[in-house]
Motif scaffolding. Structure first.
Motif, PDB file in Angstrom:
ATOM      1  N   LEU B 360       0.886  -1.105  -0.102  1.00  0.00           N
ATOM      2  CA  LEU B 360      -0.032  -0.123   0.079  1.00  0.00           C
ATOM      3  C   LEU B 360       0.899   1.182  -0.221  1.00  0.00           C
ATOM      4  O   LEU B 360       1.625   1.528   0.999  1.00  0.00           O
ATOM      5  N   GLY B 361       0.627   1.824  -0.936  1.00  0.00           N
ATOM      6  CA  GLY B 361       1.809   3.510  -1.043  1.00  0.00           C
ATOM      7  C   GLY B 361       1.088   4.091  -2.084  1.00  0.00           C
ATOM      8  O   GLY B 361      -0.040   4.205  -2.490  1.00  0.00           O
ATOM      9  N   VAL B 362       1.729   5.431  -2.022  1.00  0.00           N
ATOM     10  CA  VAL B 362       1.116   6.532  -2.708  1.00  0.00           C
ATOM     11  C   VAL B 362       2.140   7.023  -4.160  1.00  0.00           C
ATOM     12  O   VAL B 362       3.326   7.028  -3.691  1.00  0.00           O
ATOM     13  N   TYR B 363       1.649   6.977  -5.191  1.00  0.00           N
ATOM     14  CA  TYR B 363       2.563   7.531  -6.391  1.00  0.00           C
ATOM     15  C   TYR B 363       2.173   8.864  -6.611  1.00  0.00           C
ATOM     16  O   TYR B 363       0.936   9.316  -6.694  1.00  0.00           O
ATOM     17  N   ALA B 364       2.791   9.832  -6.318  1.00  0.00           N
ATOM     18  CA  ALA B 364       2.734  11.299  -6.321  1.00  0.00           C
ATOM     19  C   ALA B 364       3.314  11.799  -7.492  1.00  0.00           C
ATOM     20  O   ALA B 364       4.535  11.737  -7.805  1.00  0.00           O
ATOM     21  N   ALA B 382       0.348  17.308  -7.559  1.00  0.00           N
ATOM     22  CA  ALA B 382      -0.833  17.893  -8.346  1.00  0.00           C
ATOM     23  C   ALA B 382      -1.847  16.824  -8.305  1.00  0.00           C
ATOM     24  O   ALA B 382      -3.093  17.167  -8.163  1.00  0.00           O
ATOM     25  N   TYR B 383      -1.608  15.432  -8.267  1.00  0.00           N
ATOM     26  CA  TYR B 383      -2.735  14.513  -8.050  1.00  0.00           C
ATOM     27  C   TYR B 383      -1.605  13.196  -7.758  1.00  0.00           C
ATOM     28  O   TYR B 383      -0.614  13.167  -7.747  1.00  0.00           O
ATOM     29  N   GLY B 384      -2.463  12.239  -7.224  1.00  0.00           N
ATOM     30  CA  GLY B 384      -1.541  11.001  -6.964  1.00  0.00           C
ATOM     31  C   GLY B 384      -2.272   9.836  -7.524  1.00  0.00           C
ATOM     32  O   GLY B 384      -3.673   9.784  -7.864  1.00  0.00           O
ATOM     33  N   GLN B 385      -1.543   8.623  -7.272  1.00  0.00           N
ATOM     34  CA  GLN B 385      -2.356   7.234  -7.564  1.00  0.00           C
ATOM     35  C   GLN B 385      -2.007   6.417  -6.559  1.00  0.00           C
ATOM     36  O   GLN B 385      -0.768   6.570  -6.038  1.00  0.00           O
ATOM     37  N   GLY B 390       1.714  -3.766  -5.520  1.00  0.00           N
ATOM     38  CA  GLY B 390       2.785  -3.558  -6.664  1.00  0.00           C
ATOM     39  C   GLY B 390       2.227  -3.209  -7.867  1.00  0.00           C
ATOM     40  O   GLY B 390       2.818  -3.103  -8.801  1.00  0.00           O
ATOM     41  N   GLN B 391       0.763  -2.644  -7.860  1.00  0.00           N
ATOM     42  CA  GLN B 391       0.209  -1.837  -9.100  1.00  0.00           C
ATOM     43  C   GLN B 391      -0.279  -0.629  -8.916  1.00  0.00           C
ATOM     44  O   GLN B 391      -0.615  -0.295  -7.660  1.00  0.00           O
ATOM     45  N   VAL B 392      -0.060   0.188  -9.835  1.00  0.00           N
ATOM     46  CA  VAL B 392      -0.656   1.543  -9.647  1.00  0.00           C
ATOM     47  C   VAL B 392      -2.146   1.349  -9.895  1.00  0.00           C
ATOM     48  O   VAL B 392      -2.731   0.909 -10.900  1.00  0.00           O
ATOM     49  N   ALA B 393      -3.007   2.066  -8.799  1.00  0.00           N
ATOM     50  CA  ALA B 393      -4.350   1.937  -8.610  1.00  0.00           C
ATOM     51  C   ALA B 393      -5.149   3.237  -8.920  1.00  0.00           C
ATOM     52  O   ALA B 393      -4.583   4.042  -9.632  1.00  0.00           O
ATOM     53  N   GLU B 394      -6.045   3.418  -8.142  1.00  0.00           N
ATOM     54  CA  GLU B 394      -7.039   4.595  -8.214  1.00  0.00           C
ATOM     55  C   GLU B 394      -6.452   5.993  -8.189  1.00  0.00           C
ATOM     56  O   GLU B 394      -5.484   6.062  -7.393  1.00  0.00           O
ATOM     57  N   LEU B 395      -6.932   6.999  -8.837  1.00  0.00           N
ATOM     58  CA  LEU B 395      -6.549   8.416  -8.794  1.00  0.00           C
ATOM     59  C   LEU B 395      -7.100   8.887  -7.361  1.00  0.00           C
ATOM     60  O   LEU B 395      -8.226   8.607  -6.983  1.00  0.00           O
TER      61      LEU B 395
END
Lengths: 432, 457
Positions: B360-364, B382-385, B390-395
């Protein structure tokens, strides 16, 4: 006068012309890291020209009083591709008398300014010699001249005086900044009072108080109130309202905050930092109620936006900047508000205030200077914590407003005014 | 101009050093807000500053009126003599005489204002017509061409042309009471072509604003965070870069203890660099504003603090080499220690490898801004996902990162193999009252463990 020359020259082609000229002389002294570091003299000239040709607007500016022909021809060129004018330039009107010029500031010279700065620095160092202290004193004398092609013509001389005392204290890897500043248009600034207040922010931070994340009652200091005022000032911008970007766009006349809140924009306060009689579009200033007992009363409009929106300009200039925002005092002493809180925060300064989504009201800010309240007392500085919420929701949740008020000046956010301490029911605190 | 400045500097009497910097700038702008052209115009700005140094005290005179330069010089000297009572520290520099000409691929000064307006209108229409939830738009185009003339009492004369063209487009979406803004920026130091062909970005900004309306705010807390290249750049600049500006350190014994050279600040493969000589960068100059040649300066090498940024005064006081980092936002201010182009050097890890073991993480992504107060920093994506298994998920929206720089640098555990520079959009860095100074920043994707993300819990 140069502004009339410009109006005359441009009128040969343009149907409407206005010119504004600012001339300014500043003296300043700066102390940094416990010593007198620099002093300066500044001379400034700024000329703005706006023309209307065949119903289209063109603008140009210059800093060079010898470049009158240049600035006029550039404005006329821009007007060929300019936006449609939704306004007529204003006719000459009677202005309110304002107090904006204090002759007592004229003889104030650098040696005396150095003495004032040294005194504030000495006071801070006497409290704690470990602090690296600084101070600055700025004095400005300006003249603003306005003229347009409908015969309106105004001129005003201003004095401005700005005093600040700051300090930095490093303990281990902990770094604390605190300070106090005051800007107004008269000489009567009590430097001792400013240093005393700066010291108080250090004194309150002598201990570090751990804090657990959660929902807490929060008191905003007058300066800390900027966190809520930033969103409000962006939302009452008439252009944002007209374009539909303001969350308050359809709320005129409606209850938008706690009924205990009344905010007036008052350009006539004697020697107030932003006091003046006319704006840079030749519109006489007037008192504008923003919120009365929680009800939204006005948006602020420049000439062109007012024309587009079918309302009157409010005299806040082409940039639609508020002047002196005045929040009505409440009925409680600040000390009583403090005593009523068993666990909460007093918040004063933030990092990242303009990040997040301020127009929407959402904030998520680092607490740069904040204090923990425990059993009605301030028990120390809170570190590595963030405060999150929505400014409009917080303004609905006001639980107390103090009797005391202080002048606050935050030029970076174009916020200046007389603010009380305001207590909000609950806000979310994230701690590390 | 060289003769005129040298003549004026003859009035520099009774001081140890003096210099004079004049600027002559023309700029044009085209702004749309919503369907209407907001403002269009042009400006000319001329002015200068004289600095004089006497016994460790600085006297400054700033002015728009260039008529009487010797008078301004003697005014600055008098002021310096009024306040100098101590010792002067000022590292000597070989005098140079040099003229730096701008190289423009497409000179924006020759493009008619009507053409600029037409192009901005195209971008604006793309945004406004994109979706019914697009409430309004903001387009800000600005170009400027500045010539800087610098001379000092030690024989240096430098004339430099600084062109700059930049664009910011914003799409503002609204769904009842929710308002979301998506921004894209671009620009160039070498001509008008830098703002052309931005139509696709206008479309994606509009779509992003619409998507963000439906995105929930991120839940506050501690996460493994991966930042994209733009945000890595903002982090490098805000969190670490400002600490390496030695005017915060040179008269501050406690800060010197914290920022002692040779101390470990990060993992083995962390390298942070400031390079004012980087070709085409927003912070690039051949010389800084004290006539010092710019260069590539390692601040952190292999995780160890190895250098910091200097003016001639701070370098002398700290007995460290000159770095060429004295810069001023414009002639109303003296130069102070500033960054130029700051970045984290590229590492070896791919983005896919970086996220593959994050539960569980944040892609900023992308940056709204950042601010720092020495060891505390905050910067906003500006936004994150969300990153899930291990997968990029919701905005998600409202992603603000904060922390203590010393802890956070130590918590960078992976450095990507995909360095990028920030787009040369408008804006810049603020320090004291000098804003916005043009700076470049960049880096690869990086991964930060245990990073605090602000927001309601």
């Amino acid at each position: 006068m140069i502004v009339q020359d410009i109006v005359e020259k441009a009128s040969k082609v343009a149907q409407g012309v206005q010119a504004v000229m600012l001339t300014q002389e500043t003296s300043a002294v700066d102390f940094d890291n416990n010593r007198l570091k620099s002093a300066q003299s500044s001379q400034r000239t700024q000329i703005e020209v706006k023309v209307i040709v065949n119903g289209k607007v063109g603008t140009s500016t210059t800093t060079d009083p010898h470049d009158i022909d240049g600035v006029v021809s550039r404005a006329l060129e821009a007007a060929q591709f300019g936006s449609q004018a939704h306004f007529e330039l204003p006719e000459s009107q009677t202005l309110e008398p304002v107090k904006i010029f204090d002759p007592a500031l004229l003889p104030l010279a650098k040696p005396e300014m150095i003495r004032m700065g040294q005194q504030m620095m000495d006071m801070i160092l006497a409290y704690n010699p470990e602090i690296l202290a600084g101070a600055s004193i700025y004095k400005t004398i300006s003249k603003v001249e306005y003229a347009n092609s409908r015969g309106a013509q105004y001129s005003a001389d201003h004095t401005d005086f700005n005093v600040s005392a700051v300090g930095q204290l490093v303990r281990g890897t902990d770094i604390l900044f605190a300070g106090q500043n005051l800007a107004q248009k008269k000489r009567a600034i009590d430097t001792e009072e400013i240093a005393t207040q700066a010291i108080e922010y250090f004194r309150m931070a002598e201990n570090i108080a751990p804090i657990e994340p959660g929902e807490l009652p929060v008191i905003f200091t007058p300066q800390g109130l900027s966190a809520l005022m930033l969103s409000l000032t962006l939302a009452v911008d008439g252009k944002s309202a007209y374009l539909g970007a303001s969350p308050l766009r359809d709320k005129l006349g409606q209850q938008i905050t706690s009924s205990s809140l009344t905010i007036i924009d008052d350009p006539f306060i004697e020697y107030g930092a932003n006091t003046s009689a006319f704006d840079n579009e030749g519109i006489p200033r007037k008192v504008t109620p923003i919120i009365e007992k929680g009800v939204l009363r006005n948006f602020i409009y420049d000439l062109d936006t007012a024309g587009r929106a079918g309302v009157k300009p409010t005299g806040h200039g082409s940039n639609r900047s508020l002047t002196n925002l005045v929040i009505n005092p409440g009925d409680l002493p600040y000390e009583t508000m403090l005593r009523s809180i068993s666990k909460g925060l007093l918040v004063h300064e933030f990092l990242g205030l303009d990040q997040g989504n301020p127009i929407n009201g959402d904030f998520s800010v680092n607490l740069f200077l904040a204090y923990k309240i425990e059993n009605g007392k301030l028990v120390g500085r809170v570190k590595n914590a963030m405060l999150a919420g929505n400014a409009f929701d917080a303004l609905k949740d006001i639980t107390a407003i103090s009797q005391q008020r202080e002048w606050v000046s935050m030029p970076f956010f174009s916020i200046s005014g007389l603010f009380p301490y305001i207590q909000v029911g609950k806000l979310s605190v994230t701690a590390k | 101009m060289q003769d005129r400045l040298n003549e004026a500097l003859k009035a520099a009497l009774g001081v140890e050093y003096a210099d004079i910097r004049l600027e002559d700038k023309t700029n044009t702008w085209v702004n749309f807000r919503g369907p209407d052209l907001d403002t269009i115009g042009s400006a000319r700005t001329v002015g200068g500053i004289v600095r004089a140094l006497y016994k460790g005290g600085w006297g400054y005179a700033t002015f728009n009126d260039l008529a009487d330069l010797p008078k301004r010089v003697s005014e600055a000297c008098q002021t310096a003599r009024l306040i100098g009572t101590d010792t002067t520290y000022y590292t000597p520099v070989e005098p140079v005489v040099d003229v730096v000409k701008a190289k423009l691929i497409k000179d924006f000064r020759t493009i008619p204002l009507a053409d600029k307006k037409e192009l901005m209108e195209e971008y604006n229409n793309i945004i406004l017509k994109h979706h019914k939830k697009i409430q309004t738009s903001a387009i800000r185009y600005n170009d400027s061409f500045k010539t800087i003339y610098f001379a000092n009492s030690q024989g240096t004369y430098i004339q430099e042309e600084v062109p700059d063209v930049n664009l910011r487009i914003a799409a503002i979406g609204r769904d009842n009471d929710i308002v979301q803004t998506a921004v894209e920026t671009t620009g160039a130091t070498d001509g008008y072509q830098g703002v052309e062909g931005f139509h696709e970005k206008a479309r994606s900004a509009a779509q992003k604003a619409v998507d963000l309306l439906a995105a929930p705010p991120v839940t506050g807390g501690k996460y493994t965070v991966v930042t994209d290249q733009i945000l890595t750049g903002v982090f490098t600049h805000e969190a670490f870069g400002h600490l390496s500006e030695s005017d915060f350190v040179y008269e501050n014994p406690r800060m010197q203890e914290i920022m002692v050279l040779g101390k470990r600040f990060g993992v083995e493969n962390l390298n942070i660099i400031d390079d004012g000589s980087l070709p085409g960068g927003l912070g690039t100059h051949r010389y800084d504003y004290e006539g010092v040649p710019t260069r590539k300066n390692y601040l952190i090498k292999d995780g160890i603090l190895v250098g910091r940024l200097h003016s001639r005064e701070t370098a002398a006081k700290m007995k460290e080499p000159l770095t060429g980092n004295a810069r001023a936002v414009h002639f109303q201010h003296p130069p102070i220690v500033r960054m130029t182009n700051t970045y984290i050097e590229q590492g070896t890890v791919s983005f896919a490898d970086m996220i593959k073991d994050i539960k569980l993480g944040v892609y900023a992504l992308n940056a709204i801004g950042g601010q720092t107060a020495m060891e505390m920093f905050t910067f906003s994506a500006a936004y994150g996902q969300m990153i899930r298994d291990g997968q990029v998920a919701e905005l998600v929206r409202d992603v603000v990162l904060t922390g203590n720089v010393f802890d956070t640098l130590m918590h960078i555990d992976q450095i990507g193999n995909d360095l990028k520079w920030n787009p040369n959009g408008p804006g810049g860095c603020g320090k004291y009252d000098q804003y916005p100074l043009r700076v470049g920043f960049g880096g690869p994707h990086i991964r930060i463990q245990d990073c605090v993300v602000g927001g309601q819990q």
